[in-house]
Design a protein around this motif. Structure first.
Motif, PDB file in Angstrom:
ATOM      1  N   TYR A  51      -2.348  -4.479   0.490  1.00  0.00           N
ATOM      2  CA  TYR A  51      -1.235  -4.141   0.312  1.00  0.00           C
ATOM      3  C   TYR A  51      -0.385  -3.847   1.375  1.00  0.00           C
ATOM      4  CZ  TYR A  51      -3.247  -3.159  -4.387  1.00  0.00           C
ATOM      5  OH  TYR A  51      -3.663  -3.339  -5.696  1.00  0.00           O
ATOM      6  N   GLY A  52      -0.350  -5.033   2.153  1.00  0.00           N
ATOM      7  CA  GLY A  52       0.787  -5.127   3.191  1.00  0.00           C
ATOM      8  C   GLY A  52       0.005  -5.083   4.614  1.00  0.00           C
ATOM      9  N   GLY A  53      -1.414  -4.833   4.522  1.00  0.00           N
ATOM     10  CA  GLY A  53      -1.963  -4.886   5.946  1.00  0.00           C
ATOM     11  C   GLY A  53      -2.456  -3.521   6.578  1.00  0.00           C
ATOM     12  N   LEU A  54      -3.415  -3.844   7.609  1.00  0.00           N
ATOM     13  CA  LEU A  54      -3.902  -2.526   8.124  1.00  0.00           C
ATOM     14  C   LEU A  54      -2.759  -1.658   8.967  1.00  0.00           C
ATOM     15  CD1 LEU A  54      -7.304  -3.951   9.274  1.00  0.00           C
ATOM     16  CD2 LEU A  54      -6.821  -2.982   7.209  1.00  0.00           C
ATOM     17  N   LYS A  55      -1.708  -2.193   9.586  1.00  0.00           N
ATOM     18  CA  LYS A  55      -0.813  -1.617  10.046  1.00  0.00           C
ATOM     19  C   LYS A  55       0.298  -0.799   9.376  1.00  0.00           C
ATOM     20  CE  LYS A  55      -1.469  -4.642  14.290  1.00  0.00           C
ATOM     21  NZ  LYS A  55      -0.894  -5.449  15.276  1.00  0.00           N
ATOM     22  N   GLU A  56       0.387  -1.095   8.188  1.00  0.00           N
ATOM     23  CA  GLU A  56       1.417  -0.648   7.186  1.00  0.00           C
ATOM     24  C   GLU A  56       0.934   0.799   6.742  1.00  0.00           C
ATOM     25  OE1 GLU A  56       4.532  -1.797   6.578  1.00  0.00           O
ATOM     26  OE2 GLU A  56       4.298  -3.313   7.708  1.00  0.00           O
ATOM     27  N   ARG A  57       1.787   1.669   6.749  1.00  0.00           N
ATOM     28  CA  ARG A  57       1.386   2.989   6.202  1.00  0.00           C
ATOM     29  C   ARG A  57       1.553   3.025   4.550  1.00  0.00           C
ATOM     30  NH1 ARG A  57       3.288   7.738   4.567  1.00  0.00           N
ATOM     31  NH2 ARG A  57       2.089   9.546   5.205  1.00  0.00           N
ATOM     32  N   ARG A  58       2.560   2.721   4.116  1.00  0.00           N
ATOM     33  CA  ARG A  58       2.613   2.675   2.921  1.00  0.00           C
ATOM     34  C   ARG A  58       2.321   1.501   2.280  1.00  0.00           C
ATOM     35  NH1 ARG A  58       6.374   6.019   0.479  1.00  0.00           N
ATOM     36  NH2 ARG A  58       6.716   4.633  -1.291  1.00  0.00           N
ATOM     37  N   PHE A  59       1.980   1.609   1.045  1.00  0.00           N
ATOM     38  CA  PHE A  59       1.186   0.423   0.248  1.00  0.00           C
ATOM     39  C   PHE A  59       2.334  -0.357  -0.376  1.00  0.00           C
ATOM     40  CE2 PHE A  59      -2.484   2.369   1.584  1.00  0.00           C
ATOM     41  CZ  PHE A  59      -3.810   1.869   0.974  1.00  0.00           C
ATOM     42  N   ILE A  60       2.532  -1.655  -0.132  1.00  0.00           N
ATOM     43  CA  ILE A  60       3.626  -2.431  -0.390  1.00  0.00           C
ATOM     44  C   ILE A  60       2.992  -2.854  -1.798  1.00  0.00           C
ATOM     45  CG2 ILE A  60       4.689  -4.805  -0.309  1.00  0.00           C
ATOM     46  CD1 ILE A  60       4.203  -4.455   2.750  1.00  0.00           C
ATOM     47  N   GLY A  61       4.036  -2.807  -3.016  1.00  0.00           N
ATOM     48  CA  GLY A  61       3.935  -2.953  -4.272  1.00  0.00           C
ATOM     49  C   GLY A  61       3.596  -1.724  -5.145  1.00  0.00           C
ATOM     50  N   ASN A  62       3.431  -0.699  -4.548  1.00  0.00           N
ATOM     51  CA  ASN A  62       3.133   0.667  -5.260  1.00  0.00           C
ATOM     52  C   ASN A  62       1.972   0.481  -6.472  1.00  0.00           C
ATOM     53  OD1 ASN A  62       6.650   0.701  -5.179  1.00  0.00           O
ATOM     54  ND2 ASN A  62       5.546   2.527  -4.355  1.00  0.00           N
ATOM     55  N   PRO A  63       0.630   0.054  -5.865  1.00  0.00           N
ATOM     56  CA  PRO A  63      -0.324   0.160  -6.765  1.00  0.00           C
ATOM     57  C   PRO A  63      -0.796   1.625  -7.230  1.00  0.00           C
ATOM     58  CG  PRO A  63      -0.960   0.123  -4.389  1.00  0.00           C
ATOM     59  CD  PRO A  63       0.431   0.004  -4.406  1.00  0.00           C
ATOM     60  N   SER A  64      -1.338   1.503  -8.374  1.00  0.00           N
ATOM     61  CA  SER A  64      -1.861   2.948  -8.762  1.00  0.00           C
ATOM     62  C   SER A  64      -3.255   3.345  -8.203  1.00  0.00           C
ATOM     63  CB  SER A  64      -1.982   2.791 -10.307  1.00  0.00           C
ATOM     64  OG  SER A  64      -3.083   1.985 -10.944  1.00  0.00           O
ATOM     65  N   LEU A  65      -3.582   4.181  -8.391  1.00  0.00           N
ATOM     66  CA  LEU A  65      -4.955   4.935  -7.828  1.00  0.00           C
ATOM     67  C   LEU A  65      -5.991   4.054  -8.780  1.00  0.00           C
ATOM     68  CD1 LEU A  65      -6.492   6.404  -5.575  1.00  0.00           C
ATOM     69  CD2 LEU A  65      -6.531   8.336  -7.437  1.00  0.00           C
ATOM     70  N   LEU A  66      -5.727   3.839  -9.977  1.00  0.00           N
ATOM     71  CA  LEU A  66      -6.695   2.948 -10.911  1.00  0.00           C
ATOM     72  C   LEU A  66      -6.742   1.688 -10.418  1.00  0.00           C
ATOM     73  CD1 LEU A  66      -8.230   2.799 -13.395  1.00  0.00           C
ATOM     74  CD2 LEU A  66      -6.322   2.396 -14.718  1.00  0.00           C
TER      75      LEU A  66
END
Length: 360
Positions: A51-66
């Motif tokens: 979800y964006g790579g190791l350097k990105e703080r936020r997860f791109i695409g807003n995945p759910s915890l599930l």
């Protein structure tokens, strides 16, 4: 350099932190159970690359915890099947190595590797010019001494030694680590190494084609064994598989010399597929299996995990990443491996997989 201080967080605090990173938490109680079962590190840190790579703080695409939970489950389950396949090959390799040593050099050993009397670890049976030959033989002799000691008194090998005073190679090999067994094989004389190599690649009852160089076959087997050893250790220690961290790879020329058509193209190999990635590991397993029942069982278990992932994707998590992307394998993986099974085992493989397809 000052170390970055890590902060302990309660499950409630972990959930707040997860939300701040763009991960959707739909049910707090379910989230607590997931975090207490799999851990924050396994669910969040090990899925960042999706979800964006190791350097990105936020997860791109807003995945759910599930979504992250399902990705982690698929990874664990699929690679446990891969580990089982590697263990099949490890057992086959060790069996063939022990068979050769027993047949040619006897079933007894001594502490002194310089003693030629009734000693399958006698250094004269191996390549003396190999730089680590002496160290490997001494290591094996040391392992035999340990098995006789009280420190190992609860093992089967210890009790066998007490009753028989000797541990023949076909029993001793079971307590020899895969990496050490590979080193043992590497110090065999050329004729002995050729025999083990041929049996590993073409099976015990088939023979190497005359147009295939034994030296190239040995180069391929060396690469395949090292790939399998590295994946074995990574999976067995519960670590996530990342091909970028794998140091060993399948040699291109030797791989395509042995690989049946329609299983991998040169262009795919040059793009990184079939080199040191999980597909290379799967190819190594499939190419070294010579029992059709074992092949069909292994491939069926792999397919079962992928089927489960697709079902869960349809039923509960439509936003879940593609299972092949999660696992780091190309989408043609199962199709190509099954084709390899067909080319190896013919009608029995075709009948089985046709029947399996019709049952879905």
């Amino acid at each position: 350099m000052m170390l970055r201080k890590k902060t302990f967080r309660t499950y409630d605090e972990q959930i707040d932190f997860i939300k701040s990173r763009g991960i959707v938490v739909e049910d707090k109680n379910d989230a607590v159970e997931a975090l207490s079962t799999y851990s924050y590190y396994s669910l969040v840190n090990l899925n960042k690359h999706l979800y964006g790579g190791l350097k990105e703080r936020r997860f791109i695409g807003n995945p759910s915890l599930l979504d992250l939970q399902l990705a982690h489950m698929l990874n664990m389950n699929f690679y446990q099947v891969v580990l089982k396949g590697i263990l099949y090959i490890e057992a086959s390799f060790k069996t063939k190595l022990a068979y050769l040593v027993s047949r040619k050099y006897g079933v007894m050993s001594r502490d002194n590797i310089n003693d030629p009397n009734n000693n399958f670890l006698y250094r004269g049976y191996y390549i003396d010019s190999h730089p680590v030959s002496t160290n490997i033989l001494r290591s094996l002799a040391g392992k035999l001494r340990y098995l006789q000691s009280e420190k190992d008194r609860h093992s089967y090998s210890h009790h066998f030694l007490l009753a028989n005073r000797q541990l023949p190679p076909w029993i001793f090999i079971h307590v020899v680590e895969f990496g050490i067994a590979i080193q043992w094989y590497n110090i065999l004389r050329d004729q002995d190494k050729n025999e083990v190599c041929e049996n590993m690649i073409w099976g015990q009852t088939d023979r190497r084609p005359q147009n295939v160089s034994i030296e190239k076959a040995k180069t391929f087997l060396d690469g395949a064994l090292q790939v399998l050893r590295e994946y074995r250790n990574t999976i067995a220690h519960g670590q996530r598989v990342f091909s970028s961290e794998m140091e060993n790879s399948l040699p291109e020329q030797e791989l395509f010399m042995l690989l049946p058509e329609d299983v991998l193209t040169r262009r795919e190999y040059e793009s990184g597929i079939g080199t040191n990635d999980p597909y290379a590991c799967l190819l190594s397993i499939a190419m070294l299996i010579h029992d059709p029942l074992l092949m069909m069982s292994f491939l069926s278990e792999l397919q079962s995990q992928l089927n489960f992932a697709h079902t869960m994707q349809t039923a509960v998590s439509s936003e879940m990443k593609d299972p092949y992307e999660i696992l780091g394998i190309p989408p043609f993986t199962m199709e190509r491996l099954i084709e390899l099974s067909h080319q190896r085992f013919g009608d029995i493989s075709r009948y089985y997989f046709d029947l399996s397809q019709s049952d879905r």
